[in-house]
Scaffold this active site. Structure first.
Site, PDB file in Angstrom:
ATOM      1  N   GLU A 197      95.611   4.720  12.859  1.00  0.00           N
ATOM      2  CA  GLU A 197      95.892   4.203  14.188  1.00  0.00           C
ATOM      3  C   GLU A 197      97.390   4.316  14.407  1.00  0.00           C
ATOM      4  O   GLU A 197      98.152   4.368  13.444  1.00  0.00           O
ATOM      5  CB  GLU A 197      95.474   2.733  14.292  1.00  0.00           C
ATOM      6  CG  GLU A 197      96.493   1.717  13.748  1.00  0.00           C
ATOM      7  CD  GLU A 197      96.772   1.833  12.253  1.00  0.00           C
ATOM      8  OE1 GLU A 197      95.902   2.366  11.542  1.00  0.00           O
ATOM      9  OE2 GLU A 197      97.856   1.411  11.811  1.00  0.00           O
TER      10      GLU A 197
ATOM     11  N   LYS B  28     107.800   4.152   8.230  1.00  0.00           N
ATOM     12  CA  LYS B  28     106.354   4.324   8.096  1.00  0.00           C
ATOM     13  C   LYS B  28     105.979   5.361   7.035  1.00  0.00           C
ATOM     14  O   LYS B  28     104.922   5.286   6.427  1.00  0.00           O
ATOM     15  CB  LYS B  28     105.745   4.729   9.448  1.00  0.00           C
ATOM     16  CG  LYS B  28     105.857   3.658  10.524  1.00  0.00           C
ATOM     17  CD  LYS B  28     104.908   2.517  10.260  1.00  0.00           C
ATOM     18  CE  LYS B  28     104.884   1.522  11.418  1.00  0.00           C
ATOM     19  NZ  LYS B  28     104.043   0.342  11.097  1.00  0.00           N
TER      20      LYS B  28
ATOM     21  N   SER C  91     114.536  -0.279  11.240  1.00  0.00           N
ATOM     22  CA  SER C  91     113.295   0.322  10.748  1.00  0.00           C
ATOM     23  C   SER C  91     113.075   1.739  11.257  1.00  0.00           C
ATOM     24  O   SER C  91     112.343   2.506  10.645  1.00  0.00           O
ATOM     25  CB  SER C  91     112.108  -0.554  11.116  1.00  0.00           C
ATOM     26  OG  SER C  91     112.100  -0.786  12.509  1.00  0.00           O
TER      27      SER C  91
END
Lengths: 417, 273
Positions: free
Chosen positions: A133, A111, A399
Site C-alpha cells: 500500500e 521507507k 524522514s
C-alpha cells in the site's frame, strides 16, 4: 561549547548488525502492553505465523544481515549523515539542532530500509509476487524499487485521492515496472489502500508477500518494520554521541503510521534523559479535519492491530485529513500507542499551515527541501525553540525529501506550476 | 434453549429433514433502515435455517465489492449496533423464530464494550456472533462474554488453517463451524472449489459441531454440491445482489424469492447421515 556545531565528519560507523530490541516487546502474542495483536481474517493467520518464523530464522542468520547490510551500504547509501543545522539553529535562537538525513537515502526517504529487509524475507519465503500500500507514494516507490532490483512482480494499492496529489511518484512506480492500482473505496486514501492490499493478500496469500510500509498491521509486522527501521536510531545515536560527546535532549520525528519515528526512537528508548517527541498531523486544526490519532483518538482495532484510532462513538473509523499524504491515516503503529500510554514518548500535533511554514523554514535556512511529513516535526521545533536554551540539543529525523510535494506546496501557496 | 443450542438444533432439524441448512446473510440497514425487518421476515418465511444479520463496518477488509457497497450504504442510512438490535427485536416481535446471528467486525463491538454488546444482542433476541477479523487466539475476552449471555461464537476456519488452529477454534466455538471455501474475500463466484472438501474433513475430524460452507456460494447448484459433504451452506453476496436489484419496496419480496430458488439445491437426493 567546543564540540557542538563542529563540522568534522562523523566517525565512520561500524556496520550495523542485528537490531537490538531494547524494550523486549512485543511479547509472544504480539502485544505491546494492551496494543498490537493479530486481528485478521482466519485465512491470514497461517501466513502471519509463517512470516514470524521466517523472520526469527533470518534474525539468527548472520548471512541474512550481511546481505541486508551490504545492500543498505551500497544500494541505499547508508549510513546517512547527521548534519548540524547551523543556520536554522541561529534563526530560531534556541537549542542546537541536528538533523538525521534519511532524505539522502536512495529513493528519497527512510521507507527503503524496511522495503529491502522485507524483500529479502519474501525471497526466503519463496514468494514471487509483492503487494504494497502507499500513501505519499514513498513506500510504493521503495517497494517498486526493490522489486525491480530483485526481479519480483509488484502491485501497489494507492488511494485515488493520493494518486491525484502524488502524480510524480505514481509515474516513478510505473517506470520501475510496478502496477499501481487506484483504490476508490472509502476515503480513497492510505487506510483504504491498506484494506485493498489486505484483500489482495487474503486472495493470493500462497504466492504473495504483503510488504507493509509502516509499523502498523497485525503482528509480526510492527515488530519487523521497527527492527528494519531501527538502523536509523542506532546510527543516529552513535553519530550524535561521536559528534557531541553527549546524548541529545530531544529526539523529534513525525508520526503517521510511525515507522520512521519508531525506528529513531528505538535507538533512544533506553536513555531516560532523552525526551522522545512524535509529531502528528493536526490538519485543518484539532477541532476540524485532522489526522492526530493519539491526540484525539481512542484505542480500537483497525488493520489487524489494537491501537489508538480516530473513530466515532460506534467504532466506525473516521476519515483522516492532512496536507501530507504520508500522515493521512486514522490509526498509528501499536508501539507508539504503548509509548504514549507508558508516557515514554510525547505526542503533539501540528497543522497543515504550520507544516508549510516548517517546509519553507528548512528550505530557506539550510537549502534542504524536506518532505511535508517531517515538515511537521520542523514546525514543532519552531514552536518549542523559544522555550529552550542554546545548551540544549534537538535531534530531528528528516524522514524524506520534498521533491514529491512541490505540487502540493505550490497549490497551497496559490502558485500554478 | 440458549443461542448455541438453538443454532445447532436448526442444523440438526434441517439435516433430519433431508436438507442442508441454509444460513442467509443480510446487511442490516440496506437498502434502508425500514426494509431490514421485512427482509429478515421474508428470508425466514422462505425457509432459511439461520439468518446472519450483518453489522456494517467502515473498513470491511474481508468483504468483496457487493458487501462493501451494501455496508457503505447502510452506514450512510444511519445503521448502528443499536438499529441492528432494534431490527432483531422487531423481527422477533413479528414472529420470526429462526436463529439469528450478528455478523461483523470487532471494532464496533469493542467500542460498545464487549459485555454491553453481548448483553444487548442477547436481550434483542440474537443467538450468536460471527466476527470476521477476530481469530480464536484474540477472541478470549469476547468468548467469555458470549458464554455469560448464552450466545454462540461461530468460528471461521480457512483453507490455510492449521490442524491446531482448527482444533482450538472448534473447541471454543459453538453453534456451527463456518468453513471459508476460498482464499479471498466474500463475493459471488462461478464455482465453489472442491478444495474445500479437504478442509471439511479436517474440521469433521475435530468436532461434532455442524459445518457450513460459505464465501462464493450463490446458486442452487452450488448448494446441491455442498449438501453432499457439509451440513449447510452460507450465502451472502448473492442475496444482497437480489435485494439491491430494484426498488427498496420490493426488496423483501426479492429476498424471499431468492431464498426459495436455493431450496431445491438444499434438498439431498440421498440422506448423507
Amino acid at each position: 561549547m567546543p564540540i557542538r556545531g563542529n563540522c568534522t565528519r562523523a566517525t565512520k560507523l561500524h556496520m550495523a548488525t542485528v537490531p537490538v530490541r531494547k524494550t523486549g516487546l512485543p511479547d509472544a502474542s504480539g502485544r505491546f502492553g494492551q496494543f498490537g495483536g493479530k486481528f485478521v481474517p482466519e485465512t491470514l493467520m497461517a501466513a502471519l505465523t509463517e512470516l514470524e518464523q521466517a523472520y526469527e530464522t533470518a534474525r539468527a542468520d548472520a548471512a541474512f544481515w550481511d546481505e541486508l547490510n551490504s545492500l543498505l551500504a551500497d544500494y541505499v547509501g547508508r549510513p546517512t549523515p547527521i548534519y548540524f543545522a547551523r543556520n536554522l539553529t541561529k534563526q530560531l535562537g534556541g537549542p542546537q539542532i541536528y538533523i538525521k538525513r534519511e532524505d539522502l537515502c536512495h529513493t528519497g526517504a527512510h521507507k527503503i530500509n524496511n522495503a529491502l529487509g522485507q524483500i529479502l524475507l519474501a525471497k526466503q519465503l519463496g514468494k514471487k509476487r509483492i503487494v504494497a500500500e502507499t500513501g505519499a507514494g514513498q513506500h510504493g516507490v521503495a517497494t517498486a524499487t526493490v522489486c525491480a532490483q530483485m526481479g519480483l512482480e509488484c502491485i501497489v494499492y494507492m488511494g485515488e485521492e493520493d494518486v491525484k496529489r502524488q502524480a510524480p511518484n505514481v509515474y516513478r512506480m510505473n517506470e520501475l515496472g510496478a502496477e499501481v492500482v487506484p483504490v476508490t473505496s472509502g476515503s480513497r486514501t492510505l487506510k483504504d489502500a491498506i484494506n485493498e492490499a489486505i484483500r489482495d493478500w487474503v486472495t493470493n496469500v500462497e504466492t504473495t508477500h504483503y510488504l507493509i510500509g509502516s509499523a502498523v498491521g497485525p503482528h509480526p509486522y510492527p515488530m519487523i518494520v521497527r527492527d528494519f527501521q531501527s538502523i536509523i536510531g542506532t546510527e543516529a545515536r552513535q553519530q550524535f554521541v561521536d559528534r557531541t560527546g553527549e546524548l541529545p535532549d530531544y529526539v523529534i520525528a513525525c508520526v503517521g503510521g510511525g515507522s520512521n519515528a519508531i525506528g529513531m526512537f528505538s535507538g533512544f528508548v533506553d536513555d531516560p534523559s532523552v525526551i522522545l517527541v512524535g509529531v502528528e498531523a493536526a490538519g485543518e486544526g484539532l477541532e476540524g479535519k485532522h489526522a492526530a490519532t493519539m491526540s484525539k483518538g481512542r484505542p480500537g482495532v483497525l488493520h489487524g492491530a489494537m491501537s489508538y484510532l480516530l473513530q466515532d462513538r460506534w467504532g466506525q473509523i473516521l476519515e483522516a485529513h492532512s496536507i501530507s499524504a504520508g500522515l493521512d491515516y486514522p490509526g498509528v503503529g501499536p508501539e507508539h500507542s504503548y509509548l504514549k500510554e507508558t508516557e515514554r514518548a510525547q505526542y503533539v500535533a501540528v497543522t497543515d499551515d504550520e507544516a508549510l511554514e516548517g517546509f519553507r523554514l528548512l528550505t530557506r535556512t539550510e537549502g534542504i527541501i524536506p518532505a511535508l511529513e517531517p515538515s511537521h516535526a520542523i514546525a514543532h521545533i519552531q514552536k518549542m525553540a523559544p522555550g529552550l536554551s542554546p545548551d540544549q540539543t534537538v535531534l530531528l529525523l528528516l524522514s524524506g525529501r520534498g521533491d514529491k510535494d512541490l505540487d502540493t506546496v505550490a497549490r497551497a501557496r496559490g502558485v500554478k506550476l | 434453549m440458549n443461542g448455541k443450542q438453538k443454532i445447532q438444533q436448526a442444523f440438526t432439524t434441517a439435516n433430519a429433514d433431508g436438507r442442508a441448512a441454509l444460513a442467509m446473510f443480510v446487511t442490516s440497514g440496506f437498502p434502508t433502515l425500514e426494509t431490514t425487518v421485512p427482509i429478515i421476515k421474508a428470508v425466514a418465511d422462505a425457509g432459511a435455517d439461520v439468518i446472519e444479520v450483518g453489522m456494517p463496518f467502515s473498513d470491511p477488509l474481508g468483504e468483496g465489492l457487493t458487501i462493501q457497497k451494501s455496508s457503505h450504504a447502510a452506514l450512510l442510512a444511519g445503521t448502528t449496533p443499536q438499529t441492528c438490535f432494534d431490527a432483531i427485536r422487531e423481527a422477533r416481535a413479528a414472529g420470526v423464530t429462526t436463529p439469528i446471528v450478528l455478523m461483523g467486525y470487532y471494532n464496533p463491538i469493542f467500542a460498545c464494550g464487549l459485555g454491553e454488546f453481548c448483553r444487548a444482542a442477547a436481550d434483542a433476541g440474537a443467538d450468536g456472533l460471527i466476527v470476521q477479523d477476530l481469530p480464536t487466539p484474540e477472541a478470549a475476552p469476547l468468548l467469555d462474554e458470549c458464554d455469560r449471555y448464552g450466545l454462540a461464537f461461530i468460528p471461521l476456519v480457512a483453507l490455510t488453517s492449521t490442524d491446531e488452529s482448527i482444533a482450538a477454534s472448534c473447541q471454543r466455538g459453538s453453534g456451527f463451524v463456518y468453513c471459508i471455501s476460498v482464499l479471498g474475500v466474500t463475493g459471488v463466484r462461478t464455482q465453489v472449489s472442491d478444495r474445500i472438501l479437504g478442509l471439511v474433513s479436517r474440521v469433521r475430524a475435530k468436532t461434532d459441531l455442524p459445518i457450513a460452507v460459505g464465501f462464493g456460494v450463490s446458486t442452487a447448484e452450488h448448494v446441491a454440491r455442498i449438501a453432499t459433504y457439509a451440513d449447510g451452506a452460507a450465502i451472502g453476496s448473492a442475496l444482497i445482489n437480489a435485494i439491491a436489484d430494484g426498488a427498496p419496496e420490493g426488496a423483501a419480496e426479492r429476498a424471499g424469492e431468492y431464498v426459495k430458488s436455493l431450496l431445491p439445491g438444499a434438498r439431498r437426493k440421498v440422506v448423507a447421515k
